[in-house]
Enzyme design. Structure first.
Site, PDB file in Angstrom:
ATOM      1  N   GLY A 136       0.797  -1.217   0.000  1.00 13.87           N
ATOM      2  CA  GLY A 136       0.000   0.000   0.000  1.00 13.87           C
ATOM      3  C   GLY A 136       0.833   1.272   0.000  1.00 13.87           C
ATOM      4  O   GLY A 136       2.052   1.243   0.033  1.00 13.87           O
ATOM      5  N   VAL A 167       0.618   5.673   1.306  1.00 16.68           N
ATOM      6  CA  VAL A 167       0.691   6.398   2.574  1.00 16.68           C
ATOM      7  C   VAL A 167      -0.674   6.414   3.263  1.00 16.68           C
ATOM      8  O   VAL A 167      -1.718   6.491   2.612  1.00 16.68           O
ATOM      9  CB  VAL A 167       1.201   7.843   2.343  1.00 16.68           C
ATOM     10  CG1 VAL A 167       0.214   8.662   1.530  1.00 16.68           C
ATOM     11  CG2 VAL A 167       1.530   8.530   3.669  1.00 16.68           C
ATOM     12  N   TYR A 226      -2.532   7.472   7.477  1.00 16.59           N
ATOM     13  CA  TYR A 226      -2.347   8.171   8.753  1.00 16.59           C
ATOM     14  C   TYR A 226      -2.886   7.306   9.880  1.00 16.59           C
ATOM     15  O   TYR A 226      -3.936   6.677   9.751  1.00 16.59           O
ATOM     16  CB  TYR A 226      -3.081   9.526   8.743  1.00 16.59           C
ATOM     17  CG  TYR A 226      -3.132  10.198  10.093  1.00 16.59           C
ATOM     18  CD1 TYR A 226      -1.984  10.761  10.654  1.00 16.59           C
ATOM     19  CD2 TYR A 226      -4.308  10.238  10.833  1.00 16.59           C
ATOM     20  CE1 TYR A 226      -2.018  11.359  11.906  1.00 16.59           C
ATOM     21  CE2 TYR A 226      -4.357  10.839  12.073  1.00 16.59           C
ATOM     22  CZ  TYR A 226      -3.210  11.392  12.616  1.00 16.59           C
ATOM     23  OH  TYR A 226      -3.244  11.962  13.863  1.00 16.59           O
ATOM     24  N   HIS A 227      -2.163   7.284  10.990  1.00 19.24           N
ATOM     25  CA  HIS A 227      -2.640   6.663  12.222  1.00 19.24           C
ATOM     26  C   HIS A 227      -2.641   7.711  13.326  1.00 19.24           C
ATOM     27  O   HIS A 227      -1.719   8.533  13.404  1.00 19.24           O
ATOM     28  CB  HIS A 227      -1.736   5.503  12.653  1.00 19.24           C
ATOM     29  CG  HIS A 227      -1.648   4.386  11.662  1.00 19.24           C
ATOM     30  ND1 HIS A 227      -2.763   3.761  11.143  1.00 19.24           N
ATOM     31  CD2 HIS A 227      -0.578   3.781  11.086  1.00 19.24           C
ATOM     32  CE1 HIS A 227      -2.373   2.815  10.298  1.00 19.24           C
ATOM     33  NE2 HIS A 227      -1.064   2.810  10.244  1.00 19.24           N
ATOM     34  N   GLY A 276      -1.601  -4.960   9.201  1.00 12.36           N
ATOM     35  CA  GLY A 276      -3.016  -5.304   9.346  1.00 12.36           C
ATOM     36  C   GLY A 276      -3.963  -4.215   8.918  1.00 12.36           C
ATOM     37  O   GLY A 276      -3.851  -3.682   7.819  1.00 12.36           O
ATOM     38  N   LEU A 277      -4.904  -3.842   9.805  1.00 17.55           N
ATOM     39  CA  LEU A 277      -5.992  -2.939   9.448  1.00 17.55           C
ATOM     40  C   LEU A 277      -6.049  -1.748  10.391  1.00 17.55           C
ATOM     41  O   LEU A 277      -5.579  -1.815  11.526  1.00 17.55           O
ATOM     42  CB  LEU A 277      -7.328  -3.686   9.491  1.00 17.55           C
ATOM     43  CG  LEU A 277      -7.816  -4.115  10.876  1.00 17.55           C
ATOM     44  CD1 LEU A 277      -8.856  -3.127  11.445  1.00 17.55           C
ATOM     45  CD2 LEU A 277      -8.426  -5.517  10.832  1.00 17.55           C
ATOM     46  N   CYS A 332      -3.863   6.362   0.825  1.00 20.12           N
ATOM     47  CA  CYS A 332      -3.657   5.109   0.096  1.00 20.12           C
ATOM     48  C   CYS A 332      -3.381   5.351  -1.392  1.00 20.12           C
ATOM     49  O   CYS A 332      -3.607   4.475  -2.234  1.00 20.12           O
ATOM     50  CB  CYS A 332      -4.841   4.162   0.281  1.00 20.12           C
ATOM     51  SG  CYS A 332      -5.221   3.869   2.021  1.00 20.12           S
TER      52      CYS A 332
END
Length: 218
Positions: free
Chosen positions: A74, A76, A78-79, A152-153, A170
């Site tokens: 994937g 870029v 953001y978290h 993961g997710l 994304c």
């Protein structure tokens, strides 16, 4: 003695991304063929993560939010706090699952979790993740090493979405983001995590689970 069909679920709280990234790599590199699979549930301090094929032009503006290169698929994303991140550390070879199988299971588990909140969501074949009203509510990025999955997710629950405006999420210019709190008043991230975990356990057909706090001792 590990059970072949047990999943250990770890509650990790709010964590720095880089330290969890290294812990995932270490766990995957050092795990034995018989070791239990694990699911890590975490929120991250604000960070942009760039996938292996990530292109610099998808980061539209500089800010004080750090950018970390990640060895997942994937582009870029953001978290940040208020976003549920779940890392399934699974022996896919033992479970006889392909990468596409796992992607489908994760997407369907998110869709089923959202349906619990009366949110109608869907997946797209050409763009991994989960969408609501053409907005993206959950992102997905995996890496397979030694037949085992990590990364993961990320499911947006109740967070500040404004950092997504600094990127093409994304890799898609103009892609709007959504979160559970757009549709449900004051969603509880712990309850969302609990529901998602139960759905994943069912979808992956584990016979038992064990809940633990903190990272594993390697």
């Amino acid at each position: 003695m590990p059970e072949q069909n047990r999943l250990i679920i770890r509650q990790l709280g709010l964590q720095d991304y880089s330290s969890i990234l290294q812990a995932m790599r270490d766990f995957t590199d050092q795990r034995s063929a018989e070791q239990d699979d694990e699911l890590w549930l975490v929120e991250h301090q604000p960070v942009f993560t760039q996938g292996q094929a990530g292109k610099a032009e998808h980061l539209l503006a500089s800010s004080d939010i750090p950018v970390v290169q990640a060895d997942r698929g994937g582009q870029v994303t953001y978290h940040g706090p208020g976003q549920l991140v779940a890392y399934p550390l699974l022996n896919l070879r033992r479970r006889k699952l392909g990468v596409r199988d796992l992607v489908t299971i994760i997407e369907q588990s998110i869709i089923e979790t959202l349906s619990h909140y009366k949110i109608e969501a869907f997946a797209k074949k050409d763009a991994p993740g989960v969408y609501v009203d053409q907005k993206k509510i959950a992102s997905l990025g995996l890496r397979i090493r030694k037949g085992c999955s990590f990364h993961g997710l990320a499911l947006n629950v109740d967070m500040d979405l404004s950092p997504f405006l600094q990127i093409n999420p994304c890799g898609y210019a103009g892609l709007e983001m959504a979160q559970i709190s757009d549709y449900v008043a004051s969603p509880n991230i712990s309850q969302v995590a609990e529901h998602l975990s139960k759905v994943l356990v069912k979808q992956l057909a584990y016979s038992s689970t064990e809940h633990q706090q903190g990272l594993p001792t390697l």
